[in-house]
Design a protein around this motif. Structure first.
Motif, PDB file in Angstrom:
ATOM      1  N   GLY A 154      40.732  38.805  33.219  1.00 13.35           N
ATOM      2  CA  GLY A 154      40.490  40.089  33.850  1.00 13.35           C
ATOM      3  C   GLY A 154      41.547  41.067  33.876  1.00 13.35           C
ATOM      4  N   GLY A 180      38.159  41.393  30.130  1.00 11.22           N
ATOM      5  CA  GLY A 180      37.432  41.206  31.333  1.00 11.22           C
ATOM      6  C   GLY A 180      37.386  42.143  32.216  1.00 11.22           C
ATOM      7  N   ASP A 184      33.782  43.982  33.669  1.00  9.50           N
ATOM      8  CA  ASP A 184      33.735  44.128  35.089  1.00  9.50           C
ATOM      9  C   ASP A 184      33.048  45.294  35.460  1.00  9.50           C
ATOM     10  OD1 ASP A 184      34.006  41.277  35.887  1.00  9.50           O
ATOM     11  OD2 ASP A 184      36.269  41.637  36.134  1.00  9.50           O
ATOM     12  N   GLY A 197      31.272  39.389  35.164  1.00 11.52           N
ATOM     13  CA  GLY A 197      30.987  38.581  33.792  1.00 11.52           C
ATOM     14  C   GLY A 197      29.876  37.829  33.746  1.00 11.52           C
ATOM     15  N   GLU A 201      26.407  38.539  31.731  1.00 11.15           N
ATOM     16  CA  GLU A 201      25.991  37.338  30.810  1.00 11.15           C
ATOM     17  C   GLU A 201      24.510  36.965  30.935  1.00 11.15           C
ATOM     18  OE1 GLU A 201      28.242  33.816  30.231  1.00 11.15           O
ATOM     19  OE2 GLU A 201      27.059  33.396  28.264  1.00 11.15           O
ATOM     20  N   GLY A 287      39.259  33.852  31.592  1.00  8.78           N
ATOM     21  CA  GLY A 287      37.751  33.807  32.128  1.00  8.78           C
ATOM     22  C   GLY A 287      36.693  34.286  31.235  1.00  8.78           C
ATOM     23  N   ASN A 291      32.173  32.922  28.463  1.00  9.27           N
ATOM     24  CA  ASN A 291      30.949  33.580  27.959  1.00  9.27           C
ATOM     25  C   ASN A 291      30.513  32.825  26.905  1.00  9.27           C
ATOM     26  OD1 ASN A 291      29.789  35.776  25.999  1.00  9.27           O
ATOM     27  ND2 ASN A 291      29.501  36.617  28.006  1.00  9.27           N
ATOM     28  N   ASP A 319      40.288  30.900  36.255  1.00  7.68           N
ATOM     29  CA  ASP A 319      41.640  30.526  36.884  1.00  7.68           C
ATOM     30  C   ASP A 319      41.340  29.159  37.663  1.00  7.68           C
ATOM     31  OD1 ASP A 319      42.683  32.662  35.729  1.00  7.68           O
ATOM     32  OD2 ASP A 319      42.527  33.811  37.699  1.00  7.68           O
TER      33      ASP A 319
END
Ligand code: KG4
Ligand code: ZN
Length: 355
Positions: A154, A180, A184, A197, A201, A287, A291, A319
């Motif tokens: 992010g 990220g 977002d 995210g 997806e 993060g 995906n 995280d």
């Protein structure tokens, strides 16, 4: 430099002497604690605050810090219980020192200092980005260098050459937004909640990724940098021009095309950097590495280039504290009273992410 610390030959072994570690991570909106034993994850507990921030459309720093404060002790206890250990049994306490939300980091650092002091253990101050890279060192992946690492989270997007887990070397990074962040914000433009995210997806799975042609940042360049500000603005304009009804009808196509424009340059430049550096593997981290399309596309680029793709379990990409325990084994520990003066920092020093 603390005694017992040796750089160099130990590539896959971490550092002898300190391998059973209680690690704490509170840099953003996950309160996390883990126990690692060398590359083995004995326990990993993550208490996500994401729902708390959903009404605001993003992480509210003060809310995050207060929530960490209320949760961190229970999360630490749970991690120790799940590992079947008392604090006395660990070799060291490790904590994320930087980069992140300063109030959130402070809670983890103060907690870790108190635990280390109370138990008479050394403290290891870890860089969060170093942690994302060292997630690949953990079992069952246990990736052996050299490789090129992508961190797409992010707050950060960067490529590092990893010859040694103790000293990742920066190859390139985003010139504006993190991947990220773009995901977002794009998700928000499409009316999806925070964090965007996973929702983006899921929506993209039903869409056509070729339906819209969004610009790829720095398309003409062959270096290792990224740019995501343009694609974000392009989505905003597309949504404005299509109008509410048409956007409603084509949301899945918009999501799939947008996701493609963000993850394609990540996969392409990651594999390109490995080929340029002459290393046999790439690793995904952060993060956004959760995906599925990024994972598939990276494999698609890597296969003809003869490059192997290492992708940690999704729970080790987003995280967590196990990755902090991993990086701690490649970071000099501090003993009392040296760690008394070590504090949380909002950013990593310009010199790099390893200690
Ligand atoms: O590494 P991370 O958990 O926290 C930071 O250090 O920032 O990364 C969070 C970012 C968010 O932008 C989130 O939307 C994104 O990772 N993310 C995803 C997925 N899961 C999380 N992006 C795309 N697809 C996903 N499945
Ligand atoms: Zn992260």
């Amino acid at each position: 430099m603390a005694s017992g610390w040796a750089r160099g030959p130990a590539r896959l072994t971490g550092r002898a002497g300190i391998r059973l570690i209680l690690a704490i991570e509170t840099s953003c909106d996950e309160t996390a604690a883990a126990v690692v034993d060398g590359p083995e994850v004995r326990s990993s507990v993550v208490a996500s605050q994401a729902r708390l921030h959903t009404p605001y459309g993003g992480v509210v720093p003060e809310v995050a810090a207060r929530q960490h404060l209320g949760t961190v002790n229970a999360v630490v206890d749970e991690a120790l219980d799940a590992a079947g250990l008392a604090l006395d049994a660990v070799d060291a306490v490790a904590v994320t020192q930087r980069p992140g939300l300063i109030g959130a980091l402070l809670v983890g650092v103060a907690t870790a200092k108190a635990l280390a002091y109370g138990a008479g253990k050394p403290l290891v101050m870890v860089d969060h980005l170093h942690g994302h890279i060292c997630a690949s060192w953990l079992e069952p992946l246990a990736l052996d260098p050299p490789f090129v690492s992508l961190i797409a989270s992010g707050g950060h997007t960067r490529l590092d050459l990893v010859d040694d887990y103790a000293e990742p070397r920066l190859l390139g990074s985003t010139l504006d937004d993190a991947a990220g962040e773009a995901i977002d914000k794009g998700a928000r433009t499409l009316g999806l909640g925070y964090p965007g995210g996973p929702a983006l997806e899921r929506l993209a799975a039903d869409g056509d990724r070729k339906a819209f042609e969004f610009p790829v940042g720095l398309a003409g360049r062959t270096d290792a940098d990224f740019s995501f500000a343009g694609v974000k603005t392009a989505l905003l304009y597309a949504v404005r021009d299509l109008g509410e009804q048409e956007v409603g009808r084509r949301r899945a196509d918009l999501a799939a095309s947008y996701q493609e424009a963000v993850v394609r340059p990540l996969a392409q430049r990651l594999v390109g950097a490995a080929v340029d550096a002459g290393v046999p593997a790439v690793a995904l981290g952060g993060g956004v590495a959760a995906n599925g399309r990024l994972r598939a596309l990276t494999a698609e680029f890597a296969e003809p280039a003869g490059v192997a793709v290492a992708a940690p379990d999704r729970a080790l990409c987003t995280d967590n504290a196990a990755m902090i325990g991993a990086a701690a084994q490649f970071t000099p520990p501090l003993s009392w009273p040296r760690y008394a003066g070590a504090d949380a920092m909002a950013t990593s020093p310009p010199g790099g992410i390893a200690a």
